[in-house]
Design an enzyme around this catalytic site. Structure first.
Site, PDB file in Angstrom:
ATOM      1  N   LEU A   1       0.817  -1.213   0.000  1.00  0.00           N
ATOM      2  CA  LEU A   1       0.000   0.000   0.000  1.00  0.00           C
ATOM      3  C   LEU A   1       0.848   1.259   0.000  1.00  0.00           C
ATOM      4  O   LEU A   1       0.420   2.308  -0.465  1.00  0.00           O
ATOM      5  CB  LEU A   1      -0.924   0.004   1.223  1.00  0.00           C
ATOM      6  CG  LEU A   1      -1.906  -1.164   1.338  1.00  0.00           C
ATOM      7  CD1 LEU A   1      -2.660  -1.093   2.660  1.00  0.00           C
ATOM      8  CD2 LEU A   1      -2.882  -1.155   0.172  1.00  0.00           C
ATOM      9  N   GLY A   2       2.050   1.167   0.537  1.00  0.00           N
ATOM     10  CA  GLY A   2       2.930   2.330   0.607  1.00  0.00           C
ATOM     11  C   GLY A   2       4.251   1.933   1.225  1.00  0.00           C
ATOM     12  O   GLY A   2       4.381   0.868   1.833  1.00  0.00           O
ATOM     13  N   SER A   3       5.245   2.805   1.061  1.00  0.00           N
ATOM     14  CA  SER A   3       6.557   2.514   1.627  1.00  0.00           C
ATOM     15  C   SER A   3       7.225   3.797   2.064  1.00  0.00           C
ATOM     16  O   SER A   3       6.899   4.881   1.583  1.00  0.00           O
ATOM     17  CB  SER A   3       7.439   1.788   0.603  1.00  0.00           C
ATOM     18  OG  SER A   3       7.682   2.620  -0.520  1.00  0.00           O
ATOM     19  N   GLY A   4       8.152   3.659   2.997  1.00  0.00           N
ATOM     20  CA  GLY A   4       8.904   4.799   3.492  1.00  0.00           C
ATOM     21  C   GLY A   4      10.353   4.424   3.644  1.00  0.00           C
ATOM     22  O   GLY A   4      10.805   3.406   3.103  1.00  0.00           O
ATOM     23  N   GLN A   5      11.074   5.234   4.406  1.00  0.00           N
ATOM     24  CA  GLN A   5      12.510   5.022   4.528  1.00  0.00           C
ATOM     25  C   GLN A   5      12.828   3.667   5.158  1.00  0.00           C
ATOM     26  O   GLN A   5      13.686   2.936   4.680  1.00  0.00           O
ATOM     27  CB  GLN A   5      13.108   6.151   5.369  1.00  0.00           C
ATOM     28  CG  GLN A   5      14.613   6.213   5.339  1.00  0.00           C
ATOM     29  CD  GLN A   5      15.110   7.478   6.010  1.00  0.00           C
ATOM     30  OE1 GLN A   5      14.494   7.979   6.927  1.00  0.00           O
ATOM     31  NE2 GLN A   5      16.241   7.978   5.566  1.00  0.00           N
TER      32      GLN A   5
ATOM     33  N   ALA B   1      10.075   1.484   6.393  1.00  0.00           N
ATOM     34  CA  ALA B   1       8.827   0.759   6.617  1.00  0.00           C
ATOM     35  C   ALA B   1       8.114   0.489   5.298  1.00  0.00           C
ATOM     36  O   ALA B   1       8.214   1.264   4.349  1.00  0.00           O
ATOM     37  CB  ALA B   1       7.912   1.541   7.552  1.00  0.00           C
ATOM     38  N   ILE B   2       7.408  -0.622   5.272  1.00  0.00           N
ATOM     39  CA  ILE B   2       6.551  -0.978   4.146  1.00  0.00           C
ATOM     40  C   ILE B   2       5.180  -1.332   4.707  1.00  0.00           C
ATOM     41  O   ILE B   2       5.087  -2.043   5.711  1.00  0.00           O
ATOM     42  CB  ILE B   2       7.115  -2.176   3.355  1.00  0.00           C
ATOM     43  CG1 ILE B   2       8.462  -1.825   2.720  1.00  0.00           C
ATOM     44  CG2 ILE B   2       6.135  -2.610   2.260  1.00  0.00           C
ATOM     45  CD1 ILE B   2       9.133  -2.999   2.022  1.00  0.00           C
ATOM     46  N   VAL B   3       4.127  -0.823   4.088  1.00  0.00           N
ATOM     47  CA  VAL B   3       2.767  -1.127   4.520  1.00  0.00           C
ATOM     48  C   VAL B   3       2.097  -1.991   3.457  1.00  0.00           C
ATOM     49  O   VAL B   3       2.101  -1.646   2.277  1.00  0.00           O
ATOM     50  CB  VAL B   3       1.951   0.159   4.758  1.00  0.00           C
ATOM     51  CG1 VAL B   3       0.531  -0.190   5.209  1.00  0.00           C
ATOM     52  CG2 VAL B   3       2.631   1.046   5.791  1.00  0.00           C
TER      53      VAL B   3
ATOM     54  N   ASP C   1       3.414  15.169  12.966  1.00  0.00           N
ATOM     55  CA  ASP C   1       3.584  14.938  11.529  1.00  0.00           C
ATOM     56  C   ASP C   1       2.252  15.067  10.799  1.00  0.00           C
ATOM     57  O   ASP C   1       1.942  14.293   9.898  1.00  0.00           O
ATOM     58  CB  ASP C   1       4.199  13.555  11.277  1.00  0.00           C
ATOM     59  CG  ASP C   1       4.864  13.451   9.904  1.00  0.00           C
ATOM     60  OD1 ASP C   1       5.169  14.519   9.307  1.00  0.00           O
ATOM     61  OD2 ASP C   1       5.087  12.327   9.430  1.00  0.00           O
TER      62      ASP C   1
END
Length: 370
Positions: free
Chosen positions: A29-33, A35-37, A149
């Site tokens: 669904l999404g990713s960050g530095q 983390a992955i969802v 945030d």
């Protein structure tokens, strides 16, 4: 079964079983530095959730992953909250490399993407969304929790297929409990939305969220961003100088009530900034007479401008966010002598979806309001 990791004495242990034994893991669904969802389905109930895989930092010297303290802080806060405008935590698992948060699935997309697809929007409708944001933040602030945030990307819809969708505040990776008598300082968050006290490395409190709500409201009514400059230095200077205005190009149809709401949030002195309770009582949010209510009904958001400026803002943001974060981090390192490897978590929360993957088409033209 995995070995339990070191944890704080008061922290309820994370489940050490394999999350895959209990959930079918689906699409990303999404990713960050760090983390992955991913979407997931609980095998025992068939219910869908979102699984957030947080990469653990393996040693203090490592530049990769999230520290145990930060993961436990996020989990501790999520375990405390239960509100219809705040995402809920269902379960927590852990393996050798990751902590996995099983979260409520919020599948309606971002609020601003939803608004960009609407044909018309009155200020009355706009305030119905702002009110939901305020309600969620009010709940957090009554618990002395600062989100730190708040931004459009973290304001999601539970289901977009209804006239007034239900808002959910997500991503508590930077959230912090504010303790009376305990000074808290940090440089973190998404630079476009951070308050002056964050940029200046001053003591932080719940007031920082109120500044972010002011920026969010400004963007909601115009698509333009009040402080985003052509360079990182310009953006940070605009924030610390509170340098913005209501350009007629973007705000010709905006009511004075709405502008007053924004002005009272974008105040440098934290003591003079609206509190969450004061924001909820502001006449733009809660009209006190028929005249104020009529002003909201008759004032409209220029959605054509919103769509154009919001897409341009997203394009510009995808190119500027990394350099802005690096600038903030260098400023902080000069003030408190941090090691370079301590900066990675501070730029933004780790569930921030990769902005470069978003569908942004046109560069944004700089205006005097942004």
């Amino acid at each position: 079964m995995f070995q339990a990791s070191m944890r704080s004495p008061n922290m309820e242990p994370f489940k050490q079983q394999k999350v895959e034994d209990f959930y079918d893991i689906g699409e990303e669904l999404g990713s960050g530095q760090f983390a992955i969802v991913k979407k997931c389905r609980e095998k025992s109930t068939g219910l869908e959730y979102a699984a957030k895989f947080i990469k653990k930092r393996q040693s203090r010297a490592s530049r990769r992953g999230v520290s145990r303290e930060e993961i436990e802080r996020e989990v501790s806060i999520l375990r405390q909250v239960l509100h219809h405008n705040v995402i809920t935590l269902h379960d927590v698992y852990e393996n050798r490399t990751d902590v996995v948060l099983i979260l409520e699935l919020v599948s309606g997309g971002e609020l601003f993407d939803f608004l960009a697809q609407k044909e018309s929007l009155s200020e009355e409708e706009a305030t119905s969304f702002i009110k939901q944001i305020l309600d969620g933040v009010n709940y957090l602030h009554t618990k002395k929790i600062a989100h730190f945030d708040l931004k459009p990307e973290n304001i999601m819809l539970l289901d977009k297929n209804i006239p007034i969708p239900h808002i959910k505040l997500i991503d508590f990776g930077l959230a912090h409990e504010i303790e009376d008598g305990v000074e808290f300082k940090n440089i973190f968050g998404t630079p476009e939305f951070v308050a002056p006290e964050i940029v200046n490395y001053e003591p932080l409190g719940l007031e920082a969220d109120m500044w972010s709500i002011g920026v969010i409201t400004y963007i909601l009514l115009s698509g333009a961003s009040p402080f985003l400059g052509d360079t990182k230095q310009e953006t940070l200077a605009n924030i610390t100088a509170v340098s913005y205005d209501f350009d007629e190009e973007f705000f010709s149809q905006t009511s004075e009530l709405a502008k007053d709401f924004i002005r009272k949030l974008l105040v440098k002195e934290t003591r003079k900034r609206l509190t969450i309770q004061e924001a909820l009582r502001h006449p733009w949010i809660t009209p006190v007479d028929n005249q104020q209510a009529m002003v909201r009904r008759e004032s409209v958001v220029n959605l054509e401008n919103f769509r154009k400026q919001y897409v341009r803002r997203r394009w510009k943001l995808s190119f500027s966010i990394v350099s802005l974060c690096n600038h903030l981090t260098r400023s902080l390192m000069k003030k408190v002598h941090l090691r370079p490897d301590e900066d990675l978590r501070n730029c933004e929360s780790d569930t921030e979806e990769d902005i470069a993957r978003r569908k942004a088409l046109h560069p944004r033209r700089r205006s005097s309001t942004s």
